[in-house]
Design a protein around this motif. Structure first.
Motif, short mmCIF file in Angstrom:
data_model
loop_
_atom_site.label_atom_id
_atom_site.label_comp_id
_atom_site.label_asym_id
_atom_site.label_seq_id
_atom_site.Cartn_x
_atom_site.Cartn_y
_atom_site.Cartn_z
N ALA A 13 0.99 -2.91 0.55
CA ALA A 13 -0.23 -3.24 1.29
C ALA A 13 -1.32 -2.20 1.02
O ALA A 13 -2.50 -2.56 0.85
CB ALA A 13 0.07 -3.31 2.78
N ILE A 14 -0.94 -0.92 0.98
CA ILE A 14 -1.93 0.13 0.72
C ILE A 14 -2.50 -0.01 -0.69
O ILE A 14 -3.71 0.13 -0.90
CB ILE A 14 -1.30 1.52 0.92
N GLN A 15 -1.65 -0.32 -1.65
CA GLN A 15 -2.13 -0.48 -3.02
C GLN A 15 -3.04 -1.70 -3.15
O GLN A 15 -4.01 -1.69 -3.92
CB GLN A 15 -0.95 -0.58 -3.99
N VAL A 109 -9.89 3.39 2.05
CA VAL A 109 -8.86 2.61 2.76
C VAL A 109 -8.66 3.24 4.14
O VAL A 109 -8.41 4.45 4.23
CB VAL A 109 -7.53 2.59 2.00
N VAL A 110 -8.79 2.46 5.20
CA VAL A 110 -8.61 2.97 6.55
C VAL A 110 -7.51 2.17 7.25
O VAL A 110 -7.29 1.00 6.95
CB VAL A 110 -9.92 2.91 7.36
N ALA A 111 -6.83 2.82 8.19
CA ALA A 111 -5.74 2.19 8.92
C ALA A 111 -6.09 2.05 10.38
O ALA A 111 -6.70 2.95 10.98
CB ALA A 111 -4.45 3.00 8.76
N ALA A 183 -1.52 9.47 1.08
CA ALA A 183 -2.74 10.11 0.57
C ALA A 183 -3.88 9.13 0.36
O ALA A 183 -5.06 9.53 0.39
CB ALA A 183 -2.42 10.82 -0.74
N ASP A 184 -3.60 7.86 0.11
CA ASP A 184 -4.65 6.89 -0.17
C ASP A 184 -5.32 6.35 1.08
O ASP A 184 -6.34 5.67 0.99
CB ASP A 184 -4.10 5.73 -1.00
#
Length: 214
Positions: A13-15, A109-111, A183-184
Motif C-alpha cells: 500500500a505504501i509503495q 505520503v501521509v498516514a 521511511a516513505d
C-alpha cells in the motif's frame, strides 16, 4: 469481516501511494477541486447507505450516524475550497537587493489512523485536506468498524481519483507500528486514546515524521 494486513500488504500500500505521488502532485488544483465536488455529490446521494453501515458496525442510531456524515461532508466542502489557500507569496526588497518567495508543496505520503467512535467523520476530516494539498494517503481505520472507510474510498474512486492516491489498510498495533517506522511515510495524523496517541507520537517522531495526535 476484513483481513488484517500483513507487513507485506502494508508495504504494498505504501509503495502504491509513493508511485502515485508524482502524478497526483502534478494534478491541477482545478482537477482536484472537481473530484471533491463529485465526492460531495456522491456522498450526499448515498448518505442513507453509509449511515446504515455505521449503525450496523458501530451501533449509533441512524439519526446520529447521519449527523456524523453531515460533519464529514462539511470537511469535504472545506477541502474543495483549499485551492485558494495553496498559493505562494512573493515579497520584493525585504532587504537591500533581496526578494523572498514562498511556495506550498505536498509533504508526500501521509498516514491517517482513525478511531472507533467516528468511523466516517474523522477519516473525511483527515483525507480531505491531505488529498486537496496534493499528498497521497494511507488510511488505517479502527479494525472494529472498518467498512465506512472502505465505502468512502470507493466514492473517491468513483469520483475519478487515480489508483494509489488513497489506500486503506486494516489492522491493529502491528500495522500502526509499521506506519510509524516506514521511511516513505512523511507524516502521521492520529485520533484515539491518550495511551495509543502517546505511543504513536513518540515512535513516529523518532523516525523524523511530522506527527499530530489528538
Amino acid at each position: 469481516q476484513v483481513a488484517l494486513a500483513s507487513a507485506a500488504r502494508v508495504e504494498e500500500a505504501i509503495q502504491a501511494a509513493q508511485a502515485a505521488l508524482p502524478a497526483w502532485r502534478a494534478t491541477s488544483l482545478a482537477r482536484r477541486t472537481a473530484i471533491f465536488f463529485k465526492v460531495r455529490e456522491l456522498l450526499t446521494e448515498r448518505k442513507a447507505e453509509l449511515a446504515a453501515i455505521l449503525t450496523s458496525e458501530h451501533g449509533k442510531v441512524l439519526s446520529d450516524a447521519e449527523g456524523e456524515i453531515t460533519r464529514g461532508l462539511e470537511n469535504i466542502e472545506f477541502a474543495s475550497a483549499l485551492a485558494l489557500s495553496l498559493k505562494g507569496e512573493r515579497s520584493e526588497q525585504v532587504a537591500s537587493g533581496v526578494d523572498v518567495h514562498s511556495i506550498r508543496q505536498p509533504v508526500g505520503v501521509v498516514a491517517c489512523i482513525t478511531p472507533f467512535n467516528f468511523p466516517a467523520m474523522v477519516p473525511l476530516w483527515m483525507i480531505g485536506s491531505a488529498l486537496a494539498c496534493g499528498n497521497t494517503v494511507l488510511l488505517k481505520p479502527s479494525e472494529r468498524d472498518p467498512s465506512a472507510s472502505v465505502f468512502v474510498a470507493g466514492l473517491f474512486a468513483a469520483a475519478g481519483l487515480q489508483d494509489g492516491v488513497l489506500n486503506v489498510v486494516h489492522g491493529g498495533p502491528d500495522v500502526v507500528n509499521a506506519i510509524c517506522d516506514h521511511a516513505d511515510i512523511k507524516a502521521v495524523s492520529f485520533v484515539g486514546s491518550t495511551r495509543v496517541g502517546t505511543h504513536v507520537y513518540n515512535r513516529a517522531s523518532l523516525s523524523g515524521k511530522r506527527v499530530q495526535c489528538m
